[in-house]
Structure formats: C-alpha cells, structure tokens
Design a protein around this motif. Sequence first.
Motif, PDB file in Angstrom:
ATOM      1  N   GLY A  95       8.314  -0.543   5.076  1.00 52.28           N
ATOM      2  CA  GLY A  95       7.785   0.316   4.023  1.00 52.28           C
ATOM      3  C   GLY A  95       6.653  -0.350   3.270  1.00 52.28           C
ATOM      4  N   ASP A  96       6.801  -1.650   2.980  1.00 57.12           N
ATOM      5  CA  ASP A  96       5.746  -2.392   2.293  1.00 57.12           C
ATOM      6  C   ASP A  96       4.431  -2.299   3.068  1.00 57.12           C
ATOM      7  OD1 ASP A  96       8.460  -3.484   1.895  1.00 57.12           O
ATOM      8  OD2 ASP A  96       7.512  -4.919   0.544  1.00 57.12           O
ATOM      9  N   MET A  97       4.520  -2.507   4.396  1.00 57.31           N
ATOM     10  CA  MET A  97       3.318  -2.513   5.217  1.00 57.31           C
ATOM     11  C   MET A  97       2.739  -1.109   5.355  1.00 57.31           C
ATOM     12  SD  MET A  97       4.500  -5.408   7.982  1.00 57.31           S
ATOM     13  CE  MET A  97       2.881  -5.967   8.503  1.00 57.31           C
ATOM     14  N   ALA A  98       3.590  -0.093   5.412  1.00 59.95           N
ATOM     15  CA  ALA A  98       3.097   1.287   5.447  1.00 59.95           C
ATOM     16  C   ALA A  98       2.310   1.598   4.180  1.00 59.95           C
ATOM     17  CB  ALA A  98       4.265   2.258   5.594  1.00 59.95           C
ATOM     18  N   ARG A  99       2.820   1.158   3.038  1.00 62.21           N
ATOM     19  CA  ARG A  99       2.141   1.449   1.767  1.00 62.21           C
ATOM     20  C   ARG A  99       0.835   0.680   1.632  1.00 62.21           C
ATOM     21  NH1 ARG A  99       7.574   2.482   0.806  1.00 62.21           N
ATOM     22  NH2 ARG A  99       8.172   0.302   0.552  1.00 62.21           N
ATOM     23  N   VAL A 100       0.711  -0.451   2.335  1.00 58.30           N
ATOM     24  CA  VAL A 100      -0.579  -1.138   2.392  1.00 58.30           C
ATOM     25  C   VAL A 100      -1.567  -0.325   3.227  1.00 58.30           C
ATOM     26  CG1 VAL A 100      -1.790  -3.174   3.254  1.00 58.30           C
ATOM     27  CG2 VAL A 100       0.334  -3.449   1.982  1.00 58.30           C
ATOM     28  N   PHE A 101      -1.120   0.231   4.361  1.00 59.75           N
ATOM     29  CA  PHE A 101      -1.992   1.113   5.146  1.00 59.75           C
ATOM     30  C   PHE A 101      -2.455   2.289   4.303  1.00 59.75           C
ATOM     31  CE2 PHE A 101      -1.036  -1.045   9.070  1.00 59.75           C
ATOM     32  CZ  PHE A 101      -2.001  -0.620   9.969  1.00 59.75           C
ATOM     33  N   ALA A 132       7.037  -6.618  -7.932  1.00 63.22           N
ATOM     34  CA  ALA A 132       6.635  -7.918  -8.475  1.00 63.22           C
ATOM     35  C   ALA A 132       5.330  -8.385  -7.844  1.00 63.22           C
ATOM     36  CB  ALA A 132       7.745  -8.939  -8.234  1.00 63.22           C
ATOM     37  N   ARG A 133       5.224  -8.225  -6.533  1.00 60.89           N
ATOM     38  CA  ARG A 133       3.987  -8.609  -5.840  1.00 60.89           C
ATOM     39  C   ARG A 133       2.811  -7.774  -6.333  1.00 60.89           C
ATOM     40  NH1 ARG A 133       1.212  -7.163  -0.756  1.00 60.89           N
ATOM     41  NH2 ARG A 133       0.239  -9.057   0.080  1.00 60.89           N
ATOM     42  N   MET A 134       3.021  -6.457  -6.505  1.00 62.18           N
ATOM     43  CA  MET A 134       1.952  -5.600  -6.980  1.00 62.18           C
ATOM     44  C   MET A 134       1.462  -6.035  -8.356  1.00 62.18           C
ATOM     45  SD  MET A 134       1.931  -1.484  -7.741  1.00 62.18           S
ATOM     46  CE  MET A 134       2.956  -1.682  -9.213  1.00 62.18           C
ATOM     47  N   LYS A 135       2.385  -6.417  -9.237  1.00 59.80           N
ATOM     48  CA  LYS A 135       1.996  -6.812 -10.585  1.00 59.80           C
ATOM     49  C   LYS A 135       1.147  -8.076 -10.583  1.00 59.80           C
ATOM     50  CE  LYS A 135       5.783  -4.588 -13.096  1.00 59.80           C
ATOM     51  NZ  LYS A 135       6.988  -4.777 -13.940  1.00 59.80           N
ATOM     52  N   VAL A 136       1.471  -9.015  -9.704  1.00 56.19           N
ATOM     53  CA  VAL A 136       0.679 -10.241  -9.611  1.00 56.19           C
ATOM     54  C   VAL A 136      -0.720  -9.928  -9.087  1.00 56.19           C
ATOM     55  CG1 VAL A 136       0.475 -12.483  -8.473  1.00 56.19           C
ATOM     56  CG2 VAL A 136       2.684 -11.727  -9.351  1.00 56.19           C
ATOM     57  N   ILE A 137      -0.799  -9.093  -8.047  1.00 52.91           N
ATOM     58  CA  ILE A 137      -2.105  -8.720  -7.497  1.00 52.91           C
ATOM     59  C   ILE A 137      -2.910  -7.925  -8.521  1.00 52.91           C
ATOM     60  CG2 ILE A 137      -3.290  -7.412  -5.704  1.00 52.91           C
ATOM     61  CD1 ILE A 137      -0.956  -8.001  -3.850  1.00 52.91           C
ATOM     62  N   ALA A 138      -2.251  -7.002  -9.217  1.00 52.91           N
ATOM     63  CA  ALA A 138      -2.949  -6.181 -10.212  1.00 52.91           C
ATOM     64  C   ALA A 138      -3.560  -7.051 -11.299  1.00 52.91           C
ATOM     65  CB  ALA A 138      -1.988  -5.171 -10.821  1.00 52.91           C
ATOM     66  N   ALA A 139      -2.844  -8.109 -11.705  1.00 57.47           N
ATOM     67  CA  ALA A 139      -3.373  -9.020 -12.722  1.00 57.47           C
ATOM     68  C   ALA A 139      -4.583  -9.784 -12.189  1.00 57.47           C
ATOM     69  CB  ALA A 139      -2.286 -10.001 -13.155  1.00 57.47           C
ATOM     70  N   ALA A 140      -4.611 -10.041 -10.867  1.00 56.60           N
ATOM     71  CA  ALA A 140      -5.688 -10.822 -10.272  1.00 56.60           C
ATOM     72  C   ALA A 140      -6.930  -9.988  -9.983  1.00 56.60           C
ATOM     73  CB  ALA A 140      -5.199 -11.487  -8.984  1.00 56.60           C
ATOM     74  N   GLN A 141      -6.746  -8.772  -9.406  1.00 55.23           N
ATOM     75  CA  GLN A 141      -7.926  -8.018  -8.995  1.00 55.23           C
ATOM     76  C   GLN A 141      -8.091  -6.697  -9.740  1.00 55.23           C
ATOM     77  OE1 GLN A 141      -7.273  -7.780  -4.686  1.00 55.23           O
ATOM     78  NE2 GLN A 141      -6.672  -5.638  -4.876  1.00 55.23           N
ATOM     79  N   GLY A 142      -7.190  -6.389 -10.661  1.00 51.98           N
ATOM     80  CA  GLY A 142      -7.426  -5.306 -11.599  1.00 51.98           C
ATOM     81  C   GLY A 142      -7.054  -3.915 -11.139  1.00 51.98           C
ATOM     82  N   ASN A 143      -6.236  -3.780 -10.083  1.00 56.91           N
ATOM     83  CA  ASN A 143      -5.814  -2.429  -9.678  1.00 56.91           C
ATOM     84  C   ASN A 143      -4.422  -2.484  -9.074  1.00 56.91           C
ATOM     85  OD1 ASN A 143      -6.559  -3.745  -7.242  1.00 56.91           O
ATOM     86  ND2 ASN A 143      -7.031  -1.804  -6.263  1.00 56.91           N
ATOM     87  N   ILE A 144      -3.681  -1.411  -9.260  1.00 59.54           N
ATOM     88  CA  ILE A 144      -2.361  -1.299  -8.657  1.00 59.54           C
ATOM     89  C   ILE A 144      -2.487  -0.674  -7.278  1.00 59.54           C
ATOM     90  CG2 ILE A 144      -1.230  -1.037 -10.900  1.00 59.54           C
ATOM     91  CD1 ILE A 144      -0.881   1.977 -10.162  1.00 59.54           C
ATOM     92  N   ASN A 145      -1.398  -0.738  -6.500  1.00 56.79           N
ATOM     93  CA  ASN A 145      -1.289   0.082  -5.292  1.00 56.79           C
ATOM     94  C   ASN A 145      -0.596   1.373  -5.712  1.00 56.79           C
ATOM     95  OD1 ASN A 145      -0.590   1.402  -2.944  1.00 56.79           O
ATOM     96  ND2 ASN A 145       0.070  -0.444  -1.871  1.00 56.79           N
ATOM     97  N   PRO A 146      -1.326   2.499  -5.761  1.00 55.07           N
ATOM     98  CA  PRO A 146      -0.724   3.741  -6.272  1.00 55.07           C
ATOM     99  C   PRO A 146       0.464   4.222  -5.442  1.00 55.07           C
ATOM    100  CG  PRO A 146      -2.840   4.173  -5.238  1.00 55.07           C
ATOM    101  CD  PRO A 146      -2.718   2.690  -5.348  1.00 55.07           C
ATOM    102  N   PHE A 147       0.548   3.803  -4.178  1.00 55.42           N
ATOM    103  CA  PHE A 147       1.639   4.263  -3.328  1.00 55.42           C
ATOM    104  C   PHE A 147       2.913   3.444  -3.540  1.00 55.42           C
ATOM    105  CE2 PHE A 147      -2.379   5.367  -1.334  1.00 55.42           C
ATOM    106  CZ  PHE A 147      -2.239   6.741  -1.293  1.00 55.42           C
ATOM    107  N   VAL A 148       2.792   2.347  -4.269  1.00 52.07           N
ATOM    108  CA  VAL A 148       3.966   1.607  -4.744  1.00 52.07           C
ATOM    109  C   VAL A 148       4.401   2.161  -6.094  1.00 52.07           C
ATOM    110  CG1 VAL A 148       4.820  -0.650  -5.497  1.00 52.07           C
ATOM    111  CG2 VAL A 148       3.353  -0.485  -3.475  1.00 52.07           C
ATOM    112  N   GLU A 149       3.436   2.396  -6.967  1.00 52.70           N
ATOM    113  CA  GLU A 149       3.735   2.911  -8.304  1.00 52.70           C
ATOM    114  C   GLU A 149       4.184   4.377  -8.262  1.00 52.70           C
ATOM    115  OE1 GLU A 149       3.559   2.111 -12.630  1.00 52.70           O
ATOM    116  OE2 GLU A 149       3.669   0.915 -10.806  1.00 52.70           O
TER     117      GLU A 149
END
Length: 316
Positions: free
Chosen positions: A149-155, A206-223
């Motif tokens: 599921g994680d990898m699908a949401r990255v696609f 948790a991973r999304m929050k760390v990335i969001a802090a680094a590059q300034g955007n969430i993955n909307p398909f996780v949120e």
Amino acid sequence: MKNILIIPAIILPLCVRAEIPSKFNGLSGATLRAAISAEYQPAVTVEKIVDMRGGTDVGRYYDIFSGTVADVSELRASDIVPSEWFYSVYPSDCYNTLLMSEEAYDTRRDLPLGVVESVTYDNGIWRAGTTSVSGIPVGFYRPPAEFRGDMARVFFYYVTIYSPEALNPRGYMMLDATAYPALTPYAREVLMEYHKADPVSDDEIARMKVIAAAQGNINPFVEYPELADYLWGEKAGETVVIPGQPVPLRGEYLLTDERIDLVSDYVPSDAEWTVDGRRVTEAYLVPSKLGVGNHQLRYSSRSGAAGMLTIKISEK
C-alpha cells in the motif's frame, strides 16, 4: 552517497483518517487530479533519502526487501517509480526514494510491480520473475506485503504531482504517458488492490511527516486515502461530494443525483435564479423533478451581475 534522513522509532496513536478538503468538493477526473497537483507541489528539492519504517542508530536503515536494519553503506538508493522509465528530466523527491540491498537492487532493477507467476527470486519477503502478458513473458516484482500500500500511494503521488509524460517503452506496463489517468488499466487494478489491502499505517504517516518537514508537501494519498478511489478506483469519474458542503454547478447531472446546488465560484452568492423561465425559491434543484433533457438556468444579482447556462440531465 546522498545524505541520509533517518526516521527514529516512533510510537503514535492509531491513525485517524482525515476528511477530504472542501477545496476538492465538486471536482472529478482530470480536474480533480490537476487541483491535487497544484495544491501539493514540493516547496523545495531535497537530496535526501527517508527510511520507510525507521532506524534507531545514525547510519542504520531498515531494508524493506530483507526485513532487517543494515548499515547505510551496505545499501543502494533506488526509486519506487523507476527513473529508467522516462526520457525527460527525472525529479528528485523523497517520497519516491528508498534504500535497498545490492542484491535487491540488482534483482528488482526497473521492473514493474505486480503478480509474479514464474518465480526467479524469492527470499520469503519479496519475489521477482515473469508473468505471461498476451502470451509474452514480462518481468515483474512483488513488493513485501506490508509495504504494498505504501508503494502504491507513492505511485499515486508521483503521477499526480509530476504528470510524467515522456515515457520510454519500459514504462508502458504501468504508465500511459497522459496527465490523467496516467496509470494503465493494469496499474490501476494492481495499485488499487495494494492500496485497499494495505491501508495507511502509523509508520507511513510518521515518514510522511518527516518528508513534509523537509520538502514542504504531504502525500495527499496518505493524508486523504479516498482520493485514490475518486481518481482510479470504483468512484473514478464521480464527483467528490463532501457531506454538508454544496457542490458547485457543473454541466451534466444524472436523474438519480440528489440535488443540483445553485452555487458557483463565478456567480455572486446573492444571485436569484430561474430554471426554464420559472423562478427558483430554494438554494438547489432536484433532477428528478426537472426531468431528463437540457434545462436553462439564468441568474441575476443586486450587483448587476447576470448570466445564463445550460445543464443536461441524463438517465445514466
């Protein structure tokens, strides 16, 4: 070697599914995809790699393909959506990047993910091999179950944010070289299956929050996991309807739709309406009362604004 950003082991409460933002209310298909893309572009490009589960020591990283924590120096950087599939410049994005063992890297290569019928590699966590497609053996890999599921949401994220259109033939099994739907029928089926079977987890948040802090955007398909269903799942083509929120006017409706809200970003909120020459006294119309066919709407407001549009109501 790129800089490494490690997520420490984090204990979170069970994740709570967020409601789709009201800004997507009334959108569907390509329009919805474009709105999501515009809203969640990364603010900066970050040359870092983010662990998909988390390590506890600096320089240690969880390898999803072996199920173990390894030294970063022993692993290679790779992409979930492979860079080898594109002719154009390939954007760097933390959401799309992970580390894996040399063995996994050499075996997985730039294969599409999916079902593997004839197995050439299997370590009990993931496998690679071939599957017959139209009578031709095609290479695939099957990701670890707990990360499908994680990898699908990255696609989903990647083809929405970047609209990759300059494909070489190696990408045609998964991507269709369009802005939308972007994913082939095969990819939609496999990725939605992964998305449903492996829901968003606390580790993924948790991973999304760390990335969001680094590059300034969430993955909307996780949120907002339901967005994937509106773009590629059972609701594909349907309009996003958020309970309690009026849906902006569009050109076509079904006879079975509950209502037609007389609101639009282009019409003043104090507008008075008529339909087929009759004055409207409510803030909405009911398709079943209007009937199948074209109907003319007119509006005017105290500010002097006025206009006309035609809507079509169909049986199906």
